[in-house]
Design an enzyme around this catalytic site. Sequence first.
Site, PDB file in Angstrom:
ATOM      1  N   ASN A  39       0.850  -1.200   0.000  1.00  0.00           N
ATOM      2  CA  ASN A  39       0.000   0.000   0.000  1.00  0.00           C
ATOM      3  C   ASN A  39       0.875   1.235   0.000  1.00  0.00           C
ATOM      4  OD1 ASN A  39      -0.367  -1.227   2.917  1.00  0.00           O
ATOM      5  ND2 ASN A  39      -1.013   0.858   3.252  1.00  0.00           N
ATOM      6  N   ASP A  40       0.616   2.220   0.813  1.00  0.00           N
ATOM      7  CA  ASP A  40       1.177   3.574   0.652  1.00  0.00           C
ATOM      8  C   ASP A  40       2.656   3.667   0.245  1.00  0.00           C
ATOM      9  OD1 ASP A  40      -1.140   3.663   2.141  1.00  0.00           O
ATOM     10  OD2 ASP A  40      -0.252   4.683   3.844  1.00  0.00           O
ATOM     11  N   GLN A  56       4.547   0.429   2.042  1.00  0.00           N
ATOM     12  CA  GLN A  56       3.893  -0.430   3.024  1.00  0.00           C
ATOM     13  C   GLN A  56       3.786  -1.826   2.414  1.00  0.00           C
ATOM     14  OE1 GLN A  56       2.127   0.719   6.434  1.00  0.00           O
ATOM     15  NE2 GLN A  56       4.210   1.332   5.970  1.00  0.00           N
ATOM     16  N   PHE A  99       4.185   1.427  10.232  1.00  0.00           N
ATOM     17  CA  PHE A  99       3.254   2.117   9.342  1.00  0.00           C
ATOM     18  C   PHE A  99       3.979   3.226   8.570  1.00  0.00           C
ATOM     19  CE2 PHE A  99      -1.349   1.261  11.015  1.00  0.00           C
ATOM     20  CZ  PHE A  99      -1.141  -0.104  10.873  1.00  0.00           C
ATOM     21  N   ARG A 168      -0.437   9.166  13.142  1.00  0.00           N
ATOM     22  CA  ARG A 168       0.474   8.411  12.254  1.00  0.00           C
ATOM     23  C   ARG A 168       0.919   9.170  11.004  1.00  0.00           C
ATOM     24  NH1 ARG A 168      -4.508   5.814  12.292  1.00  0.00           N
ATOM     25  NH2 ARG A 168      -5.730   5.954  10.381  1.00  0.00           N
ATOM     26  N   ASP A 169       1.857   8.523  10.328  1.00  0.00           N
ATOM     27  CA  ASP A 169       2.322   8.885   8.986  1.00  0.00           C
ATOM     28  C   ASP A 169       3.155  10.171   8.962  1.00  0.00           C
ATOM     29  OD1 ASP A 169       0.668   6.709   8.461  1.00  0.00           O
ATOM     30  OD2 ASP A 169      -0.998   7.939   7.754  1.00  0.00           O
ATOM     31  N   GLU A 223      -5.137  10.920   6.960  1.00  0.00           N
ATOM     32  CA  GLU A 223      -3.946  10.076   6.895  1.00  0.00           C
ATOM     33  C   GLU A 223      -2.905  10.691   5.949  1.00  0.00           C
ATOM     34  OE1 GLU A 223      -5.465   5.656   7.766  1.00  0.00           O
ATOM     35  OE2 GLU A 223      -5.821   6.224   5.703  1.00  0.00           O
ATOM     36  N   TRP A 306      -8.906   1.521  -1.086  1.00  0.00           N
ATOM     37  CA  TRP A 306      -9.049   0.614   0.071  1.00  0.00           C
ATOM     38  C   TRP A 306     -10.317  -0.219  -0.029  1.00  0.00           C
ATOM     39  CZ3 TRP A 306      -5.709  -1.414   3.063  1.00  0.00           C
ATOM     40  CH2 TRP A 306      -4.578  -0.714   3.492  1.00  0.00           C
TER      41      TRP A 306
HETATM   42  C1  FRU Z   1      -3.115   4.715   4.697  1.00  0.00           C
HETATM   43  C2  FRU Z   1      -2.742   3.961   5.944  1.00  0.00           C
HETATM   44  C3  FRU Z   1      -1.836   4.802   6.811  1.00  0.00           C
HETATM   45  C4  FRU Z   1      -1.081   3.775   7.600  1.00  0.00           C
HETATM   46  C5  FRU Z   1      -0.917   2.678   6.598  1.00  0.00           C
HETATM   47  C6  FRU Z   1      -0.928   1.295   7.186  1.00  0.00           C
HETATM   48  O1  FRU Z   1      -3.402   3.933   3.592  1.00  0.00           O
HETATM   49  O2  FRU Z   1      -3.894   3.566   6.652  1.00  0.00           O
HETATM   50  O3  FRU Z   1      -2.500   5.752   7.601  1.00  0.00           O
HETATM   51  O4  FRU Z   1       0.124   4.254   8.063  1.00  0.00           O
HETATM   52  O5  FRU Z   1      -1.975   2.798   5.673  1.00  0.00           O
HETATM   53  O6  FRU Z   1      -0.555   0.348   6.253  1.00  0.00           O
END
Ligand code: FRU
Length: 496
Positions: A39-40, A56, A99, A168-169, A223, A306
């Site tokens: 993912n991200d 990710q 994350f 986060r992030d 996020e 998502w």
């Molecule tokens: C966004 C997210 C972030 C988090 C990550 C987890 O897509 O939910 O906020 O850090 O993915 O994989």
Amino acid sequence: MTISDKLKKARDFEAHYGPFITDKNRPAFHLTPTIGWMNDPNGFSIYKGEYHLFYQYHPYETKWGPMHWGHVKTRDFLHWERLPVALAPDTEYDRNGCFSGSAVELPDGRQLLMYTGVKQVREENGELRDRQTQCVALGDGVNYEKYGKNPVITSSGLPEGGSPFDFRDPKLWREGDTYYAVVGNRPADGSGSVLLYESSDCMRWTYKGVLAACHNQFGRMWECPDFFELDGRYVLLTSPEEMTAIGLEFHAGHGTLCLIGEYDRARCHLDRENVQAIDYGLDFYAPQTLLTSDGRRVMIGWMQNWETVGCQPRNVRCFGQMTLPRELSIRDGRLIQTPVRELEAARSYQILYRNVLLNGMTTLQNVRGRVIDMTVKIRPASQSAVYSWFKINVAGDGEHMTTIRYKPECNTIRIDRTRCGFPHDIVNVRDFVARPRGGEIKLRIVLDKYSMELFVNDGEQAATTVIYTDVSADAISFESLGSVVMDVEKYDLLFD
Ligand code: FRU
């Protein structure tokens, strides 16, 4: 540098099974994970003259799981060199996941990664919840050691009411001798906000203030924030959860948001003047940017939604793609996105048609393909002529196709993958409003096997969608109701 068992296991796994996924199964130039799930984008930055990108990553399955950081680097945003997994959830404070986060090159030559450590704890009421803190790791571009005094920002650094479970992030940047980080948080009103922190060494951080807040206006938890100066303005990108639709600007679910305004440094606050979506398509989330050494602000996003991650083609061994990196600028107070100029070097076999008169449907000789860069300009056939709609159908084979439709009357564009062949009952159509621009509309379409990225009017809007049509479906047709004249410039994109 010691490597934990968890990291070693992930590295061995991807080294062993990654090569089973051949280039034939992958897009030509869009990044996919070495194996498993992605993912991200994370840590998109320059290190020792090369662009690094982390992501990710859950190598073991094609679904989300305990987050690792996958790692690649590139010199042109198109050819990606795979590097071993960078981070695994192998310490007490990040045991449930590393994350999203970011990276910088330190003056001493080390690369610093800042990420969110996730640790599940049982609350007093018996509930299991993810506690999130910000952590750092230091390395040489391949191997990273987690800092001994992690976490570097804990919930004690949160403003009153800020949630320790949605925190986060971190996105880092440097100004002179000072480092800054923006971090997403859920404030007391239950929606989202972006917090600003400052540090002289990336280890000791001071909370500065709330850069921007959602107030339940644009979704809830914000996020993956990113904050930067662009063409004399300041831009905050963030990806809200739980959006409700607003006109044709914001769709429901996980969305993307771009706030443009003035940065009041004294108040550590972004005074916003314009709010818009970043991408108007079906598959785009959590973008991150870097500044190239020649001054370009380049953004890459996760090319997925998502809501539809469970809908995967059969027998995939890797799932998730990144978008084509895009150069950002501001025009008329709005965000402009264009494919990185490096893509032009891959253009081959130009096919050019000018002033093609169309009323009905047509195909054009040699205009086909699934790894292409094509620009189509459409205008009414005469000053007095009106037409109802114009369509481009791509990835076609008689049974399948994905369509872009423009309706001049309401100035709307629709992307529609209903007939791309995907056997899932999911959202396949998205409409959005183009900016008025005389009588002509310009559509640039970049196809790379399993995706379509559309750039309208030189990047005024981008709309991205994943398509799962077999690559043998490479027909392109043009259709109109009413007379139009079009110019078509098409290139195959070739990579060695
Ligand atoms: C966004 C997210 C972030 C988090 C990550 C987890 O897509 O939910 O906020 O850090 O993915 O994989």
